[in-house]
Design an enzyme around this catalytic site. Structure first.
Site, PDB file in Angstrom:
ATOM      1  N   THR A  79       0.952  -1.224   0.048  1.00 19.38           N
ATOM      2  CA  THR A  79       0.097  -0.119  -0.293  1.00 19.38           C
ATOM      3  C   THR A  79       0.675   1.276  -0.093  1.00 19.38           C
ATOM      4  OG1 THR A  79      -1.426   1.321   1.496  1.00 19.38           O
ATOM      5  CG2 THR A  79      -0.078  -0.334   2.447  1.00 19.38           C
ATOM      6  N   ASP A  80       0.216   2.344  -0.448  1.00 21.55           N
ATOM      7  CA  ASP A  80       0.950   3.558  -0.497  1.00 21.55           C
ATOM      8  C   ASP A  80       0.956   4.040   0.927  1.00 21.55           C
ATOM      9  OD1 ASP A  80      -1.718   4.395  -0.121  1.00 21.55           O
ATOM     10  OD2 ASP A  80      -1.661   5.724  -1.637  1.00 21.55           O
ATOM     11  N   GLU A  81       0.224   3.390   1.760  1.00 18.23           N
ATOM     12  CA  GLU A  81       0.347   4.027   3.344  1.00 18.23           C
ATOM     13  C   GLU A  81       1.561   3.561   4.142  1.00 18.23           C
ATOM     14  OE1 GLU A  81      -3.372   3.490   5.562  1.00 18.23           O
ATOM     15  OE2 GLU A  81      -4.494   3.197   3.784  1.00 18.23           O
TER      16      GLU A  81
ATOM     17  N   LYS B 263       2.179  -3.504   7.167  1.00 17.70           N
ATOM     18  CA  LYS B 263       2.386  -3.607   5.904  1.00 17.70           C
ATOM     19  C   LYS B 263       3.965  -3.320   5.500  1.00 17.70           C
ATOM     20  CE  LYS B 263      -0.432  -4.584   3.161  1.00 17.70           C
ATOM     21  NZ  LYS B 263      -0.719  -5.900   2.590  1.00 17.70           N
TER      22      LYS B 263
HETATM   23  P1  NAD Z   1     -10.302  -7.022   2.540  1.00 20.90           P
HETATM   24  O1  NAD Z   1     -10.106  -6.765   3.911  1.00 20.90           O
HETATM   25  O2  NAD Z   1     -11.202  -6.800   1.728  1.00 20.90           O
HETATM   26  O3  NAD Z   1      -9.796  -8.642   2.186  1.00 20.90           O
HETATM   27  C1  NAD Z   1      -8.826  -9.432   2.876  1.00 20.90           C
HETATM   28  C2  NAD Z   1      -9.185 -10.823   2.766  1.00 20.90           C
HETATM   29  O4  NAD Z   1      -7.859 -11.359   3.522  1.00 20.90           O
HETATM   30  C3  NAD Z   1     -10.374 -11.339   3.287  1.00 20.90           C
HETATM   31  O5  NAD Z   1     -10.937 -12.372   2.293  1.00 20.90           O
HETATM   32  C4  NAD Z   1      -9.803 -12.203   4.278  1.00 20.90           C
HETATM   33  O6  NAD Z   1     -10.549 -13.160   4.850  1.00 20.90           O
HETATM   34  C5  NAD Z   1      -8.452 -12.632   3.909  1.00 20.90           C
HETATM   35  N1  NAD Z   1      -7.626 -12.742   5.403  1.00 20.90           N
HETATM   36  C6  NAD Z   1      -7.512 -12.028   6.417  1.00 20.90           C
HETATM   37  N2  NAD Z   1      -6.537 -12.633   7.116  1.00 20.90           N
HETATM   38  C7  NAD Z   1      -6.222 -13.744   6.780  1.00 20.90           C
HETATM   39  C8  NAD Z   1      -5.077 -14.752   6.995  1.00 20.90           C
HETATM   40  N3  NAD Z   1      -4.561 -14.664   8.227  1.00 20.90           N
HETATM   41  N4  NAD Z   1      -5.109 -15.810   6.306  1.00 20.90           N
HETATM   42  C9  NAD Z   1      -5.806 -16.040   4.988  1.00 20.90           C
HETATM   43  N5  NAD Z   1      -6.630 -15.144   4.805  1.00 20.90           N
HETATM   44  C10 NAD Z   1      -6.740 -13.853   5.370  1.00 20.90           C
HETATM   45  O7  NAD Z   1      -8.821  -6.329   1.836  1.00 20.90           O
HETATM   46  P2  NAD Z   1      -8.807  -5.653   0.376  1.00 20.90           P
HETATM   47  O8  NAD Z   1      -9.051  -4.445   0.461  1.00 20.90           O
HETATM   48  O9  NAD Z   1      -9.139  -6.489  -0.621  1.00 20.90           O
HETATM   49  O10 NAD Z   1      -7.026  -5.673   0.296  1.00 20.90           O
HETATM   50  C11 NAD Z   1      -6.216  -6.627  -0.091  1.00 20.90           C
HETATM   51  C12 NAD Z   1      -4.704  -6.148  -0.145  1.00 20.90           C
HETATM   52  O11 NAD Z   1      -4.623  -4.952  -0.704  1.00 20.90           O
HETATM   53  C13 NAD Z   1      -4.178  -6.048   1.283  1.00 20.90           C
HETATM   54  O12 NAD Z   1      -3.031  -6.554   1.389  1.00 20.90           O
HETATM   55  C14 NAD Z   1      -4.404  -4.791   1.611  1.00 20.90           C
HETATM   56  O13 NAD Z   1      -3.478  -4.183   2.517  1.00 20.90           O
HETATM   57  C15 NAD Z   1      -3.898  -4.234   0.202  1.00 20.90           C
HETATM   58  N6  NAD Z   1      -4.299  -2.806  -0.204  1.00 20.90           N
HETATM   59  C16 NAD Z   1      -5.732  -2.405  -0.146  1.00 20.90           C
HETATM   60  C17 NAD Z   1      -6.036  -1.145  -0.574  1.00 20.90           C
HETATM   61  C18 NAD Z   1      -7.526  -0.771  -0.400  1.00 20.90           C
HETATM   62  O14 NAD Z   1      -7.603   0.266  -1.035  1.00 20.90           O
HETATM   63  N7  NAD Z   1      -8.471  -1.765  -0.313  1.00 20.90           N
HETATM   64  C19 NAD Z   1      -4.985  -0.309  -0.875  1.00 20.90           C
HETATM   65  C20 NAD Z   1      -3.809  -0.552  -0.692  1.00 20.90           C
HETATM   66  C21 NAD Z   1      -3.395  -2.004  -0.465  1.00 20.90           C
HETATM   67  P1  TYD Z   2     -10.870   4.194   4.416  1.00 16.08           P
HETATM   68  O1  TYD Z   2     -11.553   3.643   3.319  1.00 16.08           O
HETATM   69  O2  TYD Z   2     -10.835   3.617   5.592  1.00 16.08           O
HETATM   70  O3  TYD Z   2      -9.431   3.944   3.705  1.00 16.08           O
HETATM   71  P2  TYD Z   2      -7.841   4.576   4.199  1.00 16.08           P
HETATM   72  O4  TYD Z   2      -7.997   4.743   5.742  1.00 16.08           O
HETATM   73  O5  TYD Z   2      -7.073   3.135   4.021  1.00 16.08           O
HETATM   74  O6  TYD Z   2      -7.326   5.529   3.386  1.00 16.08           O
HETATM   75  O7  TYD Z   2     -10.924   5.749   4.539  1.00 16.08           O
HETATM   76  C1  TYD Z   2     -10.549   6.445   3.236  1.00 16.08           C
HETATM   77  C2  TYD Z   2     -10.629   8.036   3.991  1.00 16.08           C
HETATM   78  O8  TYD Z   2     -12.078   8.385   4.631  1.00 16.08           O
HETATM   79  C3  TYD Z   2      -9.892   8.342   5.265  1.00 16.08           C
HETATM   80  O9  TYD Z   2      -9.339   9.630   5.235  1.00 16.08           O
HETATM   81  C4  TYD Z   2     -10.681   7.888   6.555  1.00 16.08           C
HETATM   82  C5  TYD Z   2     -11.946   8.588   5.900  1.00 16.08           C
HETATM   83  N1  TYD Z   2     -13.322   8.231   6.486  1.00 16.08           N
HETATM   84  C6  TYD Z   2     -14.273   8.823   7.099  1.00 16.08           C
HETATM   85  O10 TYD Z   2     -14.387  10.053   6.888  1.00 16.08           O
HETATM   86  N2  TYD Z   2     -15.510   8.127   7.398  1.00 16.08           N
HETATM   87  C7  TYD Z   2     -15.678   6.914   7.685  1.00 16.08           C
HETATM   88  O11 TYD Z   2     -16.619   6.356   8.039  1.00 16.08           O
HETATM   89  C8  TYD Z   2     -14.582   6.174   6.988  1.00 16.08           C
HETATM   90  C9  TYD Z   2     -14.536   4.667   7.258  1.00 16.08           C
HETATM   91  C10 TYD Z   2     -13.256   6.665   6.649  1.00 16.08           C
END
Ligand code: NAD
Ligand code: TYD
Length: 339
Positions: free
Chosen positions: A125-127, A157
């Site tokens: 992640t960019d975080e 991460k």
């Molecule tokens: P999500 O929370 O929707 O899904 C996570 C999945 O991983 C779920 O199906 C969960 O059951 C599974 N999981 C959790 N713990 C586990 C374990 N111990 N063993 C096996 N499976 C497990 O997450 P997402 O949003 O789909 O994110 C996927 C990946 O992308 C993550 O690594 C996250 O850090 C990264 N990512 C997400 C975003 C975003 O915007 N969603 C942005 C940057 C990076």
């Molecule tokens: P989120 O979807 O949790 O992603 P991330 O924290 O990984 O960026 O949140 C996106 C942005 O929205 C973040 O600045 C927090 C804000 N946010 C709210 O303002 N209200 C909410 O209920 C949630 C879940 C997030």
């Protein structure tokens, strides 16, 4: 080609499975998922009966189960999406983030070393770069930006990324890492900003905006992200980190207003609530490196992607209504009840 996809019952992992199914119908895909609160087998229903798809319920931090899976399935490529992914939950309970995101990654790397893979790809992640100030719109995250984390989630991460790089340098494990910005699209779990706001707006419930709503995220349509990972698997250079994002920067409050506009709901639903602890101000990715190396560019403009996303939530109400009718209620009460 046999690809083991972890976390494939979650948001991005499931989209990746659907994307790869279409892009490479000859590949064998395996999904390993623990099915935590964020994992949903219903999402994978369209592929469950596919003979080139296998689902294995397992925890990536369970060494025995993971070694058995590698021994039996002998994957060529591992793509690790499995993670605890919600910043707010990491602030409440960091331990499980270290267990899954750090120790789980280590187990997968050890298995990749023991059984041999052509590629181990870590979805990051960019975080991990921390945040950028709001008054410096000229600054962006590049692959050279130092790691500087804010939340237990981003720290976990970043730790996983460092482990991947250590396993590459020390044992020659053929890793690549991608660091993407905030994804949005179908199957996004309704605890995250965009689906939460859509669900609340549809129920005429208050939309809880943290702080002043001026934090900026760089939004990436999930399919664009999947295409980038596919390209990295095909053409990416071993050992490299690739930032994935597309100059789609938006303030939270503007996103919330956009969702209300699309749904024809009033802005009076917006409620400003106590800010997130340590809330990152701005994320913004410079995608020059992945463009120059692999020719990848984000294709979906936010304006189009958000309309498609809202439409998906309207057409798939039972998917998210099932989720928010269960234990999600307790989560919501705990996080937002006294905010
Ligand atoms: P999500 O929370 O929707 O899904 C996570 C999945 O991983 C779920 O199906 C969960 O059951 C599974 N999981 C959790 N713990 C586990 C374990 N111990 N063993 C096996 N499976 C497990 O997450 P997402 O949003 O789909 O994110 C996927 C990946 O992308 C993550 O690594 C996250 O850090 C990264 N990512 C997400 C975003 C975003 O915007 N969603 C942005 C940057 C990076
Ligand atoms: P989120 O979807 O949790 O992603 P991330 O924290 O990984 O960026 O949140 C996106 C942005 O929205 C973040 O600045 C927090 C804000 N946010 C709210 O303002 N209200 C909410 O209920 C949630 C879940 C997030």
């Amino acid at each position: 080609m046999k690809i083991l996809i972890t976390g494939g019952a979650g948001f991005i992992g499931s989209n990746f499975i659907f994307y790869m199914r279409k892009a490479h119908p000859d590949y064998e895909l395996m999904c390993v998922d623990k099915l935590t609160y964020a994992g949903n087998l219903e999402t994978l229903e369209p592929v469950m009966d596919d003979e080139k798809f296998t689902f294995i319920k397992a925890d990536i931090a369970d060494r025995k189960a993971i070694y058995e899976t590698f021994e039996k399935e002998q994957p060529d490529v591992v793509v690790n999406f499995a993670a605890e992914s919600h910043v707010d939950r990491s602030i409440e309970n960091p331990a499980v983030f270290l267990e899954t995101n750090v120790m789980g990654t280590q187990v997968l790397l050890d298995a990749s070393r023991k059984y041999g893979v052509k590629r181990y790809h870590q979805v990051s992640t960019d975080e991990v770069y921390g945040d950028l100030p709001l008054d410096r719109p000229d600054l962006f995250f590049t692959e050279q930006t130092p790691i500087h984390t804010s939340s237990p989630y981003s720290a976990s991460k970043a730790s996983a990324d460092l482990l991947c790089q250590a396993y590459y340098r020390t044992y020659g494990i053929p890793i690549t890492i991608s660091r993407c910005s905030n994804n949005y699209g179908p199957y996004h779990f309704p605890e995250k900003l965009i689906p939460l706001m859509i669900a609340n707006a549809l129920a005429d419930k208050p939309l809880p905006v943290y702080g002043e709503g001026i934090n900026v995220r760089d939004w990436l349509y999930v399919e664009d992200h999947c295409r980038a990972i596919d390209l990295i698997l095909e053409k990416g250079k071993i050992g490299n980190v690739y930032n994935i994002g597309g100059h789609n920067e938006m303030r939270n409050i503007d996103i919330v207003k956009k969702i209300l506009e699309i749904l024809g709901k009033p802005e009076s639903l917006i409620t400003y609530v106590t800010d997130r602890k340590g809330h990152d101000m701005r994320y913004a990715i410079d995608p020059t490196f992945i463009y120059n190396e692999l020719g990848w560019l984000s294709e979906t403009k936010f304006e189009d992607g958000i309309k498609k996303t809202v439409q998906w939530y309207l057409e798939n109400r039972s998917w998210w209504e099932n989720i928010i009718s269960g234990e999600y209620q307790d989560y919501y009460e705990k996080m937002y009840g006294n905010r």
